[in-house]
Design an enzyme around this catalytic site. Structure first.
Site, PDB file in Angstrom:
ATOM      1  N   SER A  88     -11.993   7.037  -7.661  1.00 12.70           N
ATOM      2  CA  SER A  88     -11.954   5.797  -6.900  1.00 12.70           C
ATOM      3  C   SER A  88     -13.142   5.791  -5.943  1.00 12.70           C
ATOM      4  O   SER A  88     -13.930   6.736  -5.884  1.00 12.70           O
ATOM      5  CB  SER A  88     -10.642   5.693  -6.112  1.00 12.70           C
ATOM      6  OG  SER A  88     -10.569   6.731  -5.143  1.00 12.70           O
ATOM      7  N   LYS A  89     -13.247   4.714  -5.167  1.00 13.98           N
ATOM      8  CA  LYS A  89     -14.376   4.605  -4.238  1.00 13.98           C
ATOM      9  C   LYS A  89     -14.405   5.747  -3.229  1.00 13.98           C
ATOM     10  O   LYS A  89     -15.474   6.198  -2.819  1.00 13.98           O
ATOM     11  CB  LYS A  89     -14.329   3.260  -3.512  1.00 13.98           C
ATOM     12  CG  LYS A  89     -14.716   2.085  -4.398  1.00 13.98           C
ATOM     13  CD  LYS A  89     -14.768   0.790  -3.604  1.00 13.98           C
ATOM     14  CE  LYS A  89     -15.196  -0.365  -4.496  1.00 13.98           C
ATOM     15  NZ  LYS A  89     -15.252  -1.643  -3.756  1.00 13.98           N
ATOM     16  N   ARG A  90     -13.219   6.225  -2.851  1.00 15.64           N
ATOM     17  CA  ARG A  90     -13.206   7.312  -1.849  1.00 15.64           C
ATOM     18  C   ARG A  90     -13.757   8.612  -2.445  1.00 15.64           C
ATOM     19  O   ARG A  90     -14.203   9.494  -1.724  1.00 15.64           O
ATOM     20  CB  ARG A  90     -11.793   7.525  -1.302  1.00 15.64           C
ATOM     21  CG  ARG A  90     -10.795   8.048  -2.316  1.00 15.64           C
ATOM     22  CD  ARG A  90      -9.374   8.067  -1.747  1.00 15.64           C
ATOM     23  NE  ARG A  90      -8.394   8.419  -2.745  1.00 15.64           N
ATOM     24  CZ  ARG A  90      -8.021   9.653  -3.020  1.00 15.64           C
ATOM     25  NH1 ARG A  90      -8.573  10.659  -2.365  1.00 15.64           N
ATOM     26  NH2 ARG A  90      -7.111   9.903  -3.942  1.00 15.64           N
ATOM     27  N   HIS A  91     -13.745   8.745  -3.760  1.00 16.00           N
ATOM     28  CA  HIS A  91     -14.288   9.930  -4.410  1.00 16.00           C
ATOM     29  C   HIS A  91     -15.786   9.794  -4.673  1.00 16.00           C
ATOM     30  O   HIS A  91     -16.498  10.775  -4.807  1.00 16.00           O
ATOM     31  CB  HIS A  91     -13.606  10.167  -5.769  1.00 16.00           C
ATOM     32  CG  HIS A  91     -12.155  10.493  -5.691  1.00 16.00           C
ATOM     33  ND1 HIS A  91     -11.187   9.755  -6.339  1.00 16.00           N
ATOM     34  CD2 HIS A  91     -11.497  11.472  -5.039  1.00 16.00           C
ATOM     35  CE1 HIS A  91     -10.001  10.272  -6.099  1.00 16.00           C
ATOM     36  NE2 HIS A  91     -10.162  11.322  -5.316  1.00 16.00           N
ATOM     37  N   GLY A  92     -16.256   8.589  -4.835  1.00 15.82           N
ATOM     38  CA  GLY A  92     -17.655   8.390  -5.180  1.00 15.82           C
ATOM     39  C   GLY A  92     -17.860   7.422  -6.320  1.00 15.82           C
ATOM     40  O   GLY A  92     -18.917   7.417  -6.947  1.00 15.82           O
TER      41      GLY A  92
END
Length: 470
Positions: free
Chosen positions: A244-248
């Site tokens: 997801s966006k929080r992972h990259g």
């Protein structure tokens, strides 16, 4: 695939958002396989979702692929522009009895699904119009065109990554090919486009594996050759959850603006699910030579920013200083507001690059560390530099300054002058070098300070040092 024919691969993104890391890896795998085999790599923009497809997203996809260096062969194909061809195939299937018109209303289908849920049955179209001929009551009424799918036996997806994956045909319903407004569905469009473009190999994410079974039903109905499939496991975050966006899971262009080099991104994306022994650093030319589908792993790869940083740092050290200086200048020009480097600043940046790139992980780190090279004049001190320039340190600057101005202005000569001065004063080298660094750069850390004195030149360096010397 016909004997001696070239493999033809494609990357087929939907322009409903940016080109993300997963899509970039899919494009890379297809590109590498095409280049490895001497085949063809095509690009198709699947823009049939008119409400969500945007010109901005199309531009982001094209720019992302170009930045990554994944060139495609021939013109870009836009799926929506081929809608007439998709309808033509659906009409052909109707004429051959491989598809049929379904006049079921939305209300009827809702009731059907409610009954299936109440009975604990799988929710799928029940084929109520499969063997019915429309009568006078249906004249002028809207209808969809459905595939007359196989109802017995199984559909087998022969997959280079997953092995043979079997689907019971009774679980595959009569899917819609044309909507009631005459527009083709994604499933139909993909199969027709792949056939017309001569696609021989379909490498894509394993979230499309179920689609493959349904698409094979259309391929079989049309008696078209099956492509070779390779469904690649998705990328997960470091915690094992879906990326997801929080992972990259950011736009590829975001990684460009975060200071990563395209060759480093290619290397990193290659290693997200593909391996060649224990090799971590695999230049693109080597990747083209080695790449095969058989070495794609069956388990999801995990995104690791630290590994990406490490690979990028490796490529920074290998890259010519002049090229890196241009990359940094381009990065600064994309800022809001943009920052433009003049010829003098670019020359300084190029000259300083050997020291700058040795300790950096990204172009952004180089750009920030080199800030003192961009303009002339005294530096504004950050907090750490301010602490270094104590009254005692400023006095040391005042005493060493005349000595610096007397000798040769080379890194080696300047270092020798400072060492000799420190010895004579009975102080450590750092007690002289650190105040010089703070006054010269405005920071407590920098590339090798004697090299930076040489890069800035005698006149500019003495002006900056004299500002804080007492």
């Amino acid at each position: 695939m016909a004997e001696n024919s070239k493999p033809v691969l494609r990357f087929a993104p939907s322009p409903t958002g940016y080109l993300h890391i997963g899509g970039a890896r899919t494009a890379l795998f297809n590109w590498l396989y095409a280049r490895h085999t001497g085949g063809i790599f095509r690009l198709r923009i699947e823009d049939t979702d008119r409400a969500r497809s945007t010109p901005e997203a199309i531009a982001a996809i094209l720019n992302g692929l170009e930045w990554l260096g994944l060139d495609w062969d021939g013109d870009t194909v836009f799926q929506f522009a081929r809608a007439h061809r998709h309808r033509e195939v659906a009409e052909e299937m109707l004429a051959q009895g491989r598809a049929y018109r379904c006049y079921a209303t939305a209300e009827e289908l809702d009731a059907m699904r409610a009954e299936q849920r109440a009975a604990g049955k799988p929710v799928r179209y029940d084929g109520r119009w499969r063997d019915r001929e429309p009568g006078p009551a249906e004249d002028g009424k809207p209808f969809v065109v459905r595939l007359k799918a196989q109802q017995a036996g199984e559909t087998i997806v022969h997959d280079l990554v997953q092995g043979d994956v079997r689907f019971a045909n009774e679980q595959l319903d009569d899917m819609i090919l044309l909507r009631s407004d005459g527009t083709p569905t994604y499933m139909l469009a993909v199969v027709v486009d792949d056939h017309d473009m001569g696609i021989t190999h379909v490498i894509r994410g394993d979230d499309h594996l179920n689609n493959a079974a349904r698409q094979l039903q259309i391929i079989t109905a049309m008696n078209w050759p099956e492509p070779v499939y390779g469904h690649v496991p998705l990328i997960h975050g470091p915690d094992g959850a879906k990326l997801s966006k929080r992972h990259g899971a950011l736009a590829v262009e975001a990684y460009r603006d975060m200071g990563y080099l395209p060759e480093a991104m290619r290397n990193y994306l290659l290693r997200l699910g593909w391996s060649h022994g224990n090799d971590e650093i695999i230049p693109t030319a080597q990747a083209v030579e080695w790449f095969n589908v058989e070495n794609i792993g069956r388990s999801p790869a995990r995104f690791d920013t630290k590994k990406l940083d490490s690979i990028n740092a490796h490529y920074l050290r290998l890259t010519d200083g002049g090229e890196l200086a241009k990359d940094v200048a381009a990065l600064l020009a994309r800022l809001d507001p943009p920052r433009t480097l003049d010829r003098k600043a670019l020359a300084r940046l190029t000259a300083a690059m050997p020291g700058l790139k040795e300790r950096a992980k990204t172009l952004v780190e180089i750009a920030e560390a080199a800030e003192f090279l961009y303009t002339d004049g005294p530096r504004e001190l950050d907090a750490a530099a301010g602490k270094l320039l104590t009254p005692e340190a400023r006095t040391v600057l005042g005493r060493v300054l005349p000595l610096l101005g007397q000798g040769d202005w080379t890194a080696a000569a300047l270092e020798e002058t400072v060492r000799t001065f420190a010895t004579a004063e009975g102080i450590k080298l750092g007690q002289v070098a650190q105040p010089i660094r703070a006054a010269l750069t405005g920071k407590a850390a920098s590339p090798p300070i004697f090299d930076m004195l040489a890069v800035l030149g005698k006149e500019e360096s003495l002006v900056r040092l004299g500002t804080y010397a007492t």
